[in-house]
Design an enzyme around this catalytic site. Structure first.
Site, PDB file in Angstrom:
ATOM      1  N   GLY A   9      31.139  51.128  42.988  1.00  0.00           N
ATOM      2  CA  GLY A   9      30.909  51.560  44.396  1.00  0.00           C
ATOM      3  C   GLY A   9      30.550  50.225  45.212  1.00  0.00           C
ATOM      4  O   GLY A   9      30.888  48.890  44.951  1.00  0.00           O
ATOM      5  N   CYS A  10      29.532  50.632  46.039  1.00  0.00           N
ATOM      6  CA  CYS A  10      29.147  49.522  47.163  1.00  0.00           C
ATOM      7  C   CYS A  10      28.394  48.442  45.992  1.00  0.00           C
ATOM      8  O   CYS A  10      27.413  48.964  45.247  1.00  0.00           O
ATOM      9  CB  CYS A  10      28.116  50.042  47.913  1.00  0.00           C
ATOM     10  SG  CYS A  10      27.420  48.743  49.162  1.00  0.00           S
ATOM     11  N   PHE A  11      28.645  47.421  46.548  1.00  0.00           N
ATOM     12  CA  PHE A  11      28.301  46.175  45.319  1.00  0.00           C
ATOM     13  C   PHE A  11      26.947  45.592  45.910  1.00  0.00           C
ATOM     14  O   PHE A  11      26.155  45.220  45.184  1.00  0.00           O
ATOM     15  CB  PHE A  11      29.018  44.763  45.318  1.00  0.00           C
ATOM     16  CG  PHE A  11      29.443  44.479  46.608  1.00  0.00           C
ATOM     17  CD1 PHE A  11      28.844  44.518  47.702  1.00  0.00           C
ATOM     18  CD2 PHE A  11      30.913  43.609  46.573  1.00  0.00           C
ATOM     19  CE1 PHE A  11      29.456  43.940  48.968  1.00  0.00           C
ATOM     20  CE2 PHE A  11      31.123  43.133  47.942  1.00  0.00           C
ATOM     21  CZ  PHE A  11      30.682  43.061  48.929  1.00  0.00           C
ATOM     22  N   ASP A  87      30.331  56.055  49.877  1.00  0.00           N
ATOM     23  CA  ASP A  87      31.715  55.378  50.082  1.00  0.00           C
ATOM     24  C   ASP A  87      32.860  55.732  49.130  1.00  0.00           C
ATOM     25  O   ASP A  87      32.708  56.112  48.007  1.00  0.00           O
ATOM     26  CB  ASP A  87      31.140  53.930  49.060  1.00  0.00           C
ATOM     27  CG  ASP A  87      29.885  53.239  49.986  1.00  0.00           C
ATOM     28  OD1 ASP A  87      29.961  53.243  51.321  1.00  0.00           O
ATOM     29  OD2 ASP A  87      28.945  52.714  49.295  1.00  0.00           O
TER      30      ASP A  87
END
Length: 162
Positions: A9-11, A87
């Site tokens: 997902g979001c880093f 996300d």
């Protein structure tokens, strides 16, 4: 040192989560396994490049990859396709990308082990790393610079293992 690339997902949150471990020597957020050279955040997020937001992890070679993957699976939903938290889209897919072919059996065994915990299929992509491009500098250590930034990983996990 060993290196593994994890898309979760979001880093931003992935980086902050893995930075708490003393065996992790370096992390960089970036874009992996797409079809465009030197992508930028806007195009990756718009799903124009095929890349996944990914965390590069350089860790001590005395650490077992299986152990490291246990932490990874603690902070993702491995049954969620192209989505983690709020996300969504292919750039937020989950994935484990390896450089060393010797890592593949460890990864495949971990996926089989994790699958036993779910009724739905585990959809974590497993592939050789084909390419990785560092994200723009403002994304590096983003949640340290912006403590109120959004992340699908609960805040208490960011220091759970310190």
């Amino acid at each position: 040192m060993k290196t593994i690339y994890l898309a979760g997902g979001c880093f931003w949150g992935m980086q902050m989560f893995f930075d708490q471990f003393s065996f992790v020597k370096e992390t960089r957020v970036g874009y992996a396994n797409g079809f465009v050279e030197n992508p930028n955040y806007k195009d990756v997020k718009a799903q124009k490049t095929g890349h996944a937001e990914t965390l590069k992890i350089v860790y001590e070679d005395n650490v077992n990859l299986d152990e490291l993957l246990n932490f990874y699976f603690e902070v993702i939903d491995p049954t969620s396709l192209n989505r983690q938290g709020e996300d969504q889209g292919s750039s937020y897919r989950t994935g484990i990308y390896y450089e060393d072919i010797k890592d593949l059996p460890i990864i495949e065994n971990k996926i089989r082990e994790i699958q036993k915990q779910y009724n739905k299929p585990v959809v974590v992509e497993v592939d050789k790393l084909h390419n990785f491009y560092d994200a723009e500098e403002y994304h590096q250590k983003y949640l340290e610079k912006n403590p109120n930034g959004y992340c699908h990983i609960p805040k208490e996990y960011m220091t759970k293992y310190k």
